[in-house]
Design an enzyme around this catalytic site. Structure first.
Site, PDB file in Angstrom:
ATOM      1  CE  LYS A  76      -4.089   1.745   0.097  1.00 36.28           C
ATOM      2  NZ  LYS A  76      -3.658   2.491  -1.112  1.00 36.28           N
ATOM      3  CE  LYS A 100       2.557   6.834   6.900  1.00 38.84           C
ATOM      4  NZ  LYS A 100       2.318   7.858   5.861  1.00 38.84           N
ATOM      5  CE  LYS A 112       4.649   7.605  -1.211  1.00 38.62           C
ATOM      6  NZ  LYS A 112       3.825   7.974  -0.064  1.00 38.62           N
ATOM      7  CG  ASN A 227      -4.816  15.908   0.475  1.00 40.44           C
ATOM      8  OD1 ASN A 227      -5.049  15.650   1.650  1.00 40.44           O
ATOM      9  ND2 ASN A 227      -5.467  15.339  -0.514  1.00 40.44           N
ATOM     10  CB  SER A 355      -6.154   4.298   1.662  1.00 38.12           C
ATOM     11  OG  SER A 355      -5.921   5.398   0.834  1.00 38.12           O
TER      12      SER A 355
HETATM   13  P1  NAD Z   1       0.341  18.329  -1.966  1.00 45.34           P
HETATM   14  O1  NAD Z   1       1.032  18.206  -3.260  1.00 45.34           O
HETATM   15  O2  NAD Z   1      -1.125  18.457  -1.906  1.00 45.34           O
HETATM   16  O3  NAD Z   1       0.952  19.593  -1.170  1.00 45.34           O
HETATM   17  C1  NAD Z   1       2.314  19.757  -0.956  1.00 45.34           C
HETATM   18  C2  NAD Z   1       2.517  21.144  -0.363  1.00 45.34           C
HETATM   19  O4  NAD Z   1       3.907  21.307  -0.083  1.00 45.34           O
HETATM   20  C3  NAD Z   1       2.126  22.283  -1.318  1.00 45.34           C
HETATM   21  O5  NAD Z   1       1.501  23.311  -0.592  1.00 45.34           O
HETATM   22  C4  NAD Z   1       3.484  22.764  -1.839  1.00 45.34           C
HETATM   23  O6  NAD Z   1       3.475  24.102  -2.227  1.00 45.34           O
HETATM   24  C5  NAD Z   1       4.348  22.554  -0.607  1.00 45.34           C
HETATM   25  N1  NAD Z   1       5.777  22.512  -0.928  1.00 45.34           N
HETATM   26  C6  NAD Z   1       6.384  21.850  -1.953  1.00 45.34           C
HETATM   27  N2  NAD Z   1       7.705  22.116  -1.940  1.00 45.34           N
HETATM   28  C7  NAD Z   1       7.915  22.944  -0.900  1.00 45.34           C
HETATM   29  C8  NAD Z   1       9.058  23.557  -0.379  1.00 45.34           C
HETATM   30  N3  NAD Z   1      10.264  23.374  -0.943  1.00 45.34           N
HETATM   31  N4  NAD Z   1       8.929  24.349   0.727  1.00 45.34           N
HETATM   32  C9  NAD Z   1       7.716  24.565   1.297  1.00 45.34           C
HETATM   33  N5  NAD Z   1       6.582  23.985   0.830  1.00 45.34           N
HETATM   34  C10 NAD Z   1       6.688  23.193  -0.246  1.00 45.34           C
HETATM   35  O7  NAD Z   1       0.860  17.110  -1.088  1.00 45.34           O
HETATM   36  P2  NAD Z   1       0.148  16.443   0.155  1.00 45.34           P
HETATM   37  O8  NAD Z   1      -0.741  15.376  -0.326  1.00 45.34           O
HETATM   38  O9  NAD Z   1      -0.388  17.506   1.060  1.00 45.34           O
HETATM   39  O10 NAD Z   1       1.409  15.743   0.869  1.00 45.34           O
HETATM   40  C11 NAD Z   1       2.316  16.467   1.688  1.00 45.34           C
HETATM   41  C12 NAD Z   1       3.177  15.477   2.445  1.00 45.34           C
HETATM   42  O11 NAD Z   1       2.336  14.616   3.210  1.00 45.34           O
HETATM   43  C13 NAD Z   1       4.052  14.529   1.611  1.00 45.34           C
HETATM   44  O12 NAD Z   1       5.217  14.227   2.347  1.00 45.34           O
HETATM   45  C14 NAD Z   1       3.222  13.274   1.498  1.00 45.34           C
HETATM   46  O13 NAD Z   1       4.024  12.149   1.257  1.00 45.34           O
HETATM   47  C15 NAD Z   1       2.635  13.262   2.878  1.00 45.34           C
HETATM   48  N6  NAD Z   1       1.411  12.472   2.990  1.00 45.34           N
HETATM   49  C16 NAD Z   1       0.328  12.735   2.224  1.00 45.34           C
HETATM   50  C17 NAD Z   1      -0.825  11.978   2.387  1.00 45.34           C
HETATM   51  C18 NAD Z   1      -2.089  12.271   1.624  1.00 45.34           C
HETATM   52  O14 NAD Z   1      -3.117  11.654   1.926  1.00 45.34           O
HETATM   53  N7  NAD Z   1      -2.084  13.200   0.696  1.00 45.34           N
HETATM   54  C19 NAD Z   1      -0.848  10.914   3.298  1.00 45.34           C
HETATM   55  C20 NAD Z   1       0.279  10.684   4.077  1.00 45.34           C
HETATM   56  C21 NAD Z   1       1.411  11.468   3.915  1.00 45.34           C
END
Ligand code: NAD
Length: 423
Positions: A76, A100, A112, A227, A355
């Site tokens: 996953k 996790k 991944k 997100n 999920s």
């Molecule tokens: P996303 O693409 O929706 O948002 C990423 C955010 O990070 C954006 O606001 C972007 O502008 C910002 N960003 C990118 N580069 C940057 C930088 N250099 N400095 C500051 N900000 C920066 O992604 P997401 O889904 O919110 O995921 C964010 C993190 O959470 C990732 O590490 C992802 O692996 C983790 N994550 C996401 C989920 C999920 O359900 N979406 C679940 C678990 C973990």
């Protein structure tokens, strides 16, 4: 962070994971003889993804799918589209998914995927072609009983819909359970898009109670307004906290009296970034970590909390919304400074939990209400964070080490019980 420093930092993501494992080893007793199984991925696939661009030329992109462990169930993990994706990063992200899923006690292994591409530079049609070809290239290793992708940085529900459709076309039948994070009309789950941010909030409020931190009086800083970050910021603001600092790739905002998160979400929806929302409140990026706030939520990319930041940050509680935001050496410094850190493997597990619900609903073709989903998720998250808190207290270790102990025990006991094929 410029792209070069990002590349430099994320090359050590796998090493960072290995260092985290080393810290757990002394707590594993006789299970330690099984630990090597977690020090390498079970399977790593590198694929070439040729895409016909709108101008008729063919461009080649490198794609990956790594299955770190399938010991406790199908793989996953998300699919990341980013210009800096490489095998090292995808391996680390897949390993963190293994930990996790086990820490939360979901019946999954860890995986991944990713493609090295800047999705914002592609048209919608190019993005669709890239996604469909990438899916076709990894078709043999994914499936509802094998490995179930989901969205991550740079991908979304539409990308999942294309992946599901491509897989289904190849299978000759509609297979909704092959991916999660799909649109609700295609077998997606209610509550999925907000689940990770919601999980950050739930684990944060549970731990805040334990360390006697009053959320309603707390100042909060959030890095990343996608997100995860935007929903976490929204829920903390709704609970009465003041979100005073927000940073994304485009700008860093600081408002002493609290940022109006609803208004910023509207702005971000239209502009795709926070830059320009309130120009007079924009500060330089490195100043973000110098803000004094009771809670910091890294929710962007990995390896951002360095030793230097850990030594200086003025906070009580760090909630890891993103995966792997804290370097191992920085972890030690934060612990010495008695800054509580809720590790990614628990803190951001709300997404994978819903999920899991989506996958269960798809397999059963029976769908739950959003209330049911939120209640079930809250129960699982609170149970998991309490178990980790108790383990940390019993072993006198950090919450990260405690989460790893809980997870590694579950995985390694399962590994031992399964034995080694062919025996
Ligand atoms: P996303 O693409 O929706 O948002 C990423 C955010 O990070 C954006 O606001 C972007 O502008 C910002 N960003 C990118 N580069 C940057 C930088 N250099 N400095 C500051 N900000 C920066 O992604 P997401 O889904 O919110 O995921 C964010 C993190 O959470 C990732 O590490 C992802 O692996 C983790 N994550 C996401 C989920 C999920 O359900 N979406 C679940 C678990 C973990």
């Amino acid at each position: 962070m410029n792209q070069l420093s990002y590349v430099h930092q994320h090359q050590s993501a796998w090493n960072n994971y290995l260092s985290q494992l080393d810290r757990v080893a002394p707590y594993l007793g006789e299970l330690i003889d099984q630990l090597d199984t977690l020090k390498r991925p079970k399977r790593a696939l590198i694929v070439n993804v040729p895409v016909e661009m709108d101008d008729g030329t063919i461009q080649h992109f490198e794609g990956f799918r790594v299955q770190h462990s399938l010991t406790r169930g199908p793989g996953k993990g998300g699919v990341r589209y980013h210009p800096c994706v490489d095998l090292n990063e995808v391996m680390a992200l897949s390993a963190w998914m293994t930990i996790k899923c086990a820490a939360i006690d979901l019946p999954f292994g860890g995986a991944k995927g990713g493609v090295r591409v800047d999705p914002s530079a592609l048209s919608e049609r190019e993005l669709e072609r890239l996604t469909r070809r990438y899916t076709a290239e990894i078709n043999n290793v994914i499936g509802p009983q094998k490995d179930i992708p989901a969205p991550d940085v740079g991908t979304n529900a539409q990308v999942m819909a294309w992946m599901m459709d491509t897989y289904s076309m190849n299978a000759g039948t509609t297979v909704t359970g092959v991916v999660t994070g799909k649109p609700v009309h295609l077998g997606g789950s209610l509550g999925r898009s907000k689940a990770t941010g919601r999980g950050v909030f739930i684990t944060g409020t549970e731990i805040a109670k334990k360390i006697q931190l009053d959320i309603t009086q707390a100042k909060v800083c959030v890095q990343g307004f996608g997100n995860v970050g935007s929903e976490a910021a929204f829920l903390f603001a709704q609970a009465g906290a003041k979100v005073i600092g927000i940073q994304d790739h485009s700008a860093t905002l600081y408002q002493e009296n609290g940022i109006d998160i609803g208004a910023l979400q509207q702005y971000q929806l239209i502009h795709g970034k926070i830059q320009g929302y309130s120009t007079s409140d924009e500060i330089e990026a490195p100043q973000f970590w110098q803000i004094s706030a009771e809670i910091f939520i890294p929710a962007a990319l990995e390896n951002v909390i360095t030793v230097d930041i850990a030594e200086k940050i003025q906070t009580q509680l760090i909630l890891e919304g993103s995966n792997g935001p804290t370097l191992a050496e920085a972890d030690d410094i934060l612990a010495k400074r008695q800054i509580t850190l809720v590790p990614d493997v628990i803190c951001n597990a709300g997404g994978v939990t819903v999920s899991y619900f989506e996958w269960v609903q798809d397999l059963a073709s029976f769908f739950w209400s959003e209330d049911e989903i939120n209640q079930r998720m809250d129960r699982i998250m609170r149970h998991a964070i309490t178990a980790v808190w108790e383990k940390a207290t019993a072993k006198n270790c950090s919450l990260r080490t405690a989460a790893y102990i809980v997870a590694c025990e579950r995985i390694l006991i399962a590994r031992k019980e399964r034995g080694t094929y062919p025996g």
